[in-house]
Design an enzyme around this catalytic site. Structure first.
Site, short mmCIF file in Angstrom:
data_model
loop_
_atom_site.label_atom_id
_atom_site.label_comp_id
_atom_site.label_asym_id
_atom_site.label_seq_id
_atom_site.Cartn_x
_atom_site.Cartn_y
_atom_site.Cartn_z
N ASP A 3 0.64 -1.09 0.13
CA ASP A 3 -0.13 -0.22 0.27
C ASP A 3 0.99 1.24 0.20
OD1 ASP A 3 0.92 0.13 2.55
OD2 ASP A 3 -1.01 0.24 3.46
N SER A 4 2.09 1.19 -0.53
CA SER A 4 3.27 2.59 -0.34
C SER A 4 3.05 2.97 -1.71
CB SER A 4 4.64 2.03 -0.35
OG SER A 4 4.83 0.62 -0.99
N ASP B 296 -1.01 -6.16 -0.62
CA ASP B 296 -0.89 -5.61 0.83
C ASP B 296 -2.58 -5.34 1.09
OD1 ASP B 296 -0.27 -4.67 2.35
OD2 ASP B 296 1.10 -2.85 2.24
N LYS C 279 -0.99 -9.61 3.16
CA LYS C 279 -0.62 -9.03 4.43
C LYS C 279 -1.72 -7.99 4.94
CE LYS C 279 3.13 -5.51 3.75
NZ LYS C 279 2.24 -4.66 5.11
N GLU D 111 -1.62 -5.70 8.56
CA GLU D 111 -0.94 -5.05 9.83
C GLU D 111 -1.54 -5.24 11.18
OE1 GLU D 111 0.55 -1.06 9.03
OE2 GLU D 111 0.94 -0.62 7.28
N GLU E 51 9.19 -4.21 11.07
CA GLU E 51 9.35 -2.65 10.91
C GLU E 51 9.87 -2.19 11.56
OE1 GLU E 51 7.25 -1.06 7.67
OE2 GLU E 51 7.27 0.91 7.59
O1 KIV Z 1 3.25 -1.14 1.66
C1 KIV Z 1 4.62 -1.42 1.82
O2 KIV Z 1 5.07 -2.08 0.56
C2 KIV Z 1 4.94 -1.98 2.76
C3 KIV Z 1 6.08 -3.01 2.39
C4 KIV Z 1 7.74 -1.96 2.84
C5 KIV Z 1 6.70 -4.05 3.64
O3 KIV Z 1 4.63 -2.80 3.19
#
Ligand code: KIV
Length: 263
Positions: free
Chosen positions: A42-43, A81, A111, A113, A180
């Site tokens: 989600d980056s 994510d 993924k 959090e 992280e």
């Molecule tokens: O959103 C993302 O890219 C991440 C990774 C850097 C772990 O959560």
């Protein structure tokens, strides 16, 4: 690459490589380079879409980008994510959105959090056959709770909480966990305590694998460079030079040449 291959790597003490990707061309390059896990993080929000942080990213945006990455990835394990708001509210939302990642976008795992607070959700997804990667420590979706992007687990109590979170995520059935923004000694301690692989980002060298945001590694995210990022290329400068060279050639009538034109 399957989650079994990822477990195997931990048991053989082979480091796991993870990078983010958000589009077809970069995902193809990373896959062909042999990266083990490609994550549509989600980056996406800050790396590609121009948001200030990851919080505004929607499921529809994640699905759109994961589908593009899916078309490119032939070998790596593809992880989607779950963005802020897509799993926190209810188990029903969590299941529905994880299913979207698998069904509509072709992700092989998701993924999310959190530690103890998300274990029921991890269990439910794993029971229905969706592999889950956990994420503890400095979880960017909680940036407002943390009061900024600050290293977590610096004192005994908070370090213990992060270890407990990682253990809870493992117990719930996650196949791996991102650590992280934590001190490197805590990264080592958690890695030794868990049987699933740890994937570090700002968590020191002892994790079983490492992940970076692709645009940070390529020099495409501006001048600010967090301490944990190593820049392996400076594409930002290369692209700016290419654009300026092109502009100069067009303005001077040097592009296109007759060889670049049709009879
Ligand atoms: O959103 C993302 O890219 C991440 C990774 C850097 C772990 O959560």
């Amino acid at each position: 690459m399957t989650i079994q291959d990822i477990f195997q790597k931990k048991s053989e003490k082979k480091k796991i490589t993870v990078l983010t990707a958000y589009d077809y061309p970069f995902a193809k390059i990373l896959d062909e380079a042999g990266i083990d896990i490609i994550m549509v993080g989600d980056s996406l929000g800050n790396a590609v879409l121009g948001y200030a942080n990851t919080l505004p990213v929607t499921m529809d945006e994640m699905i759109h980008h994961t589908r593009a990455v899916r078309r490119a990835v032939k070998t790596a394990l593809l992880v989607g994510d779950m963005p802020f708001g897509s799993y926190q509210e209810s188990l029903v939302d969590c299941v529905k959105n994880a299913v979207r990642f698998v069904k509509e976008a072709g992700a092989q795992a998701v993924k999310l959090e959190g530690g103890k607070t998300v274990t029921e959700k991890i269990k439910a997804l794993v029971e229905m056959g969706i592999p889950v990667m956990g994420h503890v420590g400095l979880t960017p979706q909680s940036v407002h709770q943390f009061g900024g992007f600050k290293v977590q687990g610096k004192n005994r109590k908070t370090a213990q909480n992060i270890l407990k979170d990682a253990e809870a995520v493992e117990k719930a059935g996650a196949f791996s966990v991102v650590l992280e923004g934590i001190p490197h000694k805590l990264g080592k301690r958690i890695t030794e305590a868990l049987s699933i692989p740890t994937i570090g980002i700002g968590a020191g060298p002892c994790c079983d694998g490492q992940v970076l945001v692709l645009h940070d590694l390529l020099g495409l995210s501006g001048d600010f460079q967090p301490r944990f990022v190593r820049r392996y290329a400076d594409l930002g400068k290369a692209v700016a030079k290419a654009a300026k060279d092109y502009q100069r050639d067009v303005q001077k009538g040097k592009f296109p040449s007759l060889e670049e034109s049709f009879e």
